[in-house]
Design an enzyme around this catalytic site. Structure first.
Site, PDB file in Angstrom:
ATOM      1  N   LYS A  61       0.871  -1.174   0.000  1.00  0.00           N
ATOM      2  CA  LYS A  61       0.000   0.000   0.000  1.00  0.00           C
ATOM      3  C   LYS A  61       0.911   1.228   0.000  1.00  0.00           C
ATOM      4  CE  LYS A  61      -3.749   2.571   1.015  1.00  0.00           C
ATOM      5  NZ  LYS A  61      -4.469   2.353   2.286  1.00  0.00           N
ATOM      6  N   VAL A  62       0.746   2.087  -0.990  1.00  0.00           N
ATOM      7  CA  VAL A  62       1.597   3.266  -1.125  1.00  0.00           C
ATOM      8  C   VAL A  62       0.737   4.492  -1.431  1.00  0.00           C
ATOM      9  CG1 VAL A  62       3.581   1.930  -1.956  1.00  0.00           C
ATOM     10  CG2 VAL A  62       1.968   2.916  -3.615  1.00  0.00           C
ATOM     11  N   SER A  63       1.355   5.649  -1.404  1.00  0.00           N
ATOM     12  CA  SER A  63       0.699   6.872  -1.856  1.00  0.00           C
ATOM     13  C   SER A  63       0.616   6.871  -3.377  1.00  0.00           C
ATOM     14  CB  SER A  63       1.496   8.101  -1.415  1.00  0.00           C
ATOM     15  OG  SER A  63       1.566   8.202  -0.018  1.00  0.00           O
ATOM     16  N   THR A 127       0.400  11.638  -1.364  1.00  0.00           N
ATOM     17  CA  THR A 127      -0.699  12.246  -2.089  1.00  0.00           C
ATOM     18  C   THR A 127      -1.168  13.506  -1.383  1.00  0.00           C
ATOM     19  OG1 THR A 127      -1.358  10.033  -2.764  1.00  0.00           O
ATOM     20  CG2 THR A 127      -2.941  11.803  -3.142  1.00  0.00           C
ATOM     21  N   ALA A 128      -1.209  13.453  -0.049  1.00  0.00           N
ATOM     22  CA  ALA A 128      -1.619  14.635   0.708  1.00  0.00           C
ATOM     23  C   ALA A 128      -0.734  15.828   0.366  1.00  0.00           C
ATOM     24  CB  ALA A 128      -1.549  14.337   2.210  1.00  0.00           C
ATOM     25  N   HIS A 171      -6.313  11.198   7.605  1.00  0.00           N
ATOM     26  CA  HIS A 171      -6.926  10.095   8.342  1.00  0.00           C
ATOM     27  C   HIS A 171      -7.645  10.550   9.606  1.00  0.00           C
ATOM     28  CE1 HIS A 171      -5.369   7.602   5.314  1.00  0.00           C
ATOM     29  NE2 HIS A 171      -4.248   7.211   5.880  1.00  0.00           N
TER      30      HIS A 171
END
Length: 300
Positions: A61-63, A127-128, A171
């Site tokens: 799981k990655v950005s 991504t943020a 989150h």
């Protein structure tokens, strides 16, 4: 779809966040028929981003932000990730009364007050961070000042204590930032949705292309089945979720899952793929990431 092409345990890394443990619980615990459970490594997403850049594991799981650097070795899977609406990162500040007006009211005046200011972020390969930079390019005259990378759990205390002028959070901070006496200056998801009409792309699942197309398709089928199993019996995943939720309140964990596990988690679909392409194209246009060829995002 058939899951039998996964003949041996795959190495898989994802975060201990409730949405990830909820998604993978059924697979990890042998509740997806005919799917061999993976060998799991827990790591925060900035760590898994680095793992992917070094090609260390079979699946991670990655950005979405890291895709331009890893798509030669990894394929984007069409399920298991985090996209959605109303779930974007926040830019937090101290209330206006406490910092002489830098927080503003969350509108254009407030955004302008961040010009040249110090902003804490959890990673520059997230991504943020891309969403933040795209927002700042449009809303902060002259841009922000120094970017300070801090561990996620240190960002809200740093803003509260005046060590930085603003902080970028994701989150569960959506539900807890007021406990720190902080103000939401901007919801970057709202900005993204208003300017693109697309869901917010946050986290992706990738797997090594060297596994071969049959295994990649079986892996996608397994993850999708794990998501649907969690939806069918949410109580079954609760012990695994709470075990790894880092002392998070169970009610917050439930909110977290409800926000980040949705139809895009089971299947990216046309809108999900458009969101990913849109993010990377806009980020490349701002010089934040390398250009990604459309075929690099295609699933085998």
């Amino acid at each position: 779809m058939d899951t039998n092409a996964i003949a041996a345990p795959l190495s898989l890394a994802f975060s201990p966040c409730p949405n990830d443990t909820f998604v993978f619980d059924a697979w990890v615990h042998g509740r997806v028929p005919d799917a061999v459970p993976p060998e799991v490594t827990f790591a925060d997403i900035d760590v898994t981003n680095g793992m992917a850049e070094r090609g260390e594991l079979d699946a991670l799981k990655v950005s979405y932000a890291v895709l331009p650097w890893v798509l030669e070795e990894y394929a984007l899977l069409p399920c298991g990730g985090a996209l959605g609406r109303g779930c974007g990162p926040l830019v937090l500040t101290r209330p206006a009364a406490a910092d002489g007006g830098a927080a503003g009211d969350g509108g254009a005046a407030g955004a302008a007050a961040l010009s040249g200011r110090r902003v804490a972020v959890p990673s520059e390969r997230s991504t943020a961070y891309l969403l933040f930079r795209l927002w700042a390019a449009a809303e902060v005259p002259g841009g922000v000042g120094e970017i300070v990378v801090l561990p996620f759990h240190e960002i809200m205390p740093a803003v509260r204590d005046g060590k930085v002028d603003a902080g970028l959070v994701i989150h569960e901070a959506r539900f807890t930032y007021q406990d720190y006496g902080l103000h939401s200056l901007a919801d970057l998801g709202e900005h993204w949705e208003a300017t693109t009409g697309l869901p917010i792309p946050l986290g992706a699942i990738i797997a090594k292309r060297s596994l071969g197309a049959p295994t990649l398709r079986a892996l996608a089928a397994t993850i999708s089945a794990s998501v649907r199993a969690a939806w069918q019996d949410p109580a079954a995943s609760r012990p695994y979720v709470l075990e790894h939720a880092q002392e998070m309140d169970p009610a917050v964990a439930e909110q977290h899952i409800g926000l980040y596990v949705n139809e895009f988690t089971a299947e990216l679909g046309p809108d999900g793929h458009a969101a990913v392409r849109g993010l990377l194209e806009r980020a490349a246009a701002e010089g934040l990431v390398p250009v990604v060829a459309p075929e690099a995002l295609a699933f085998p």
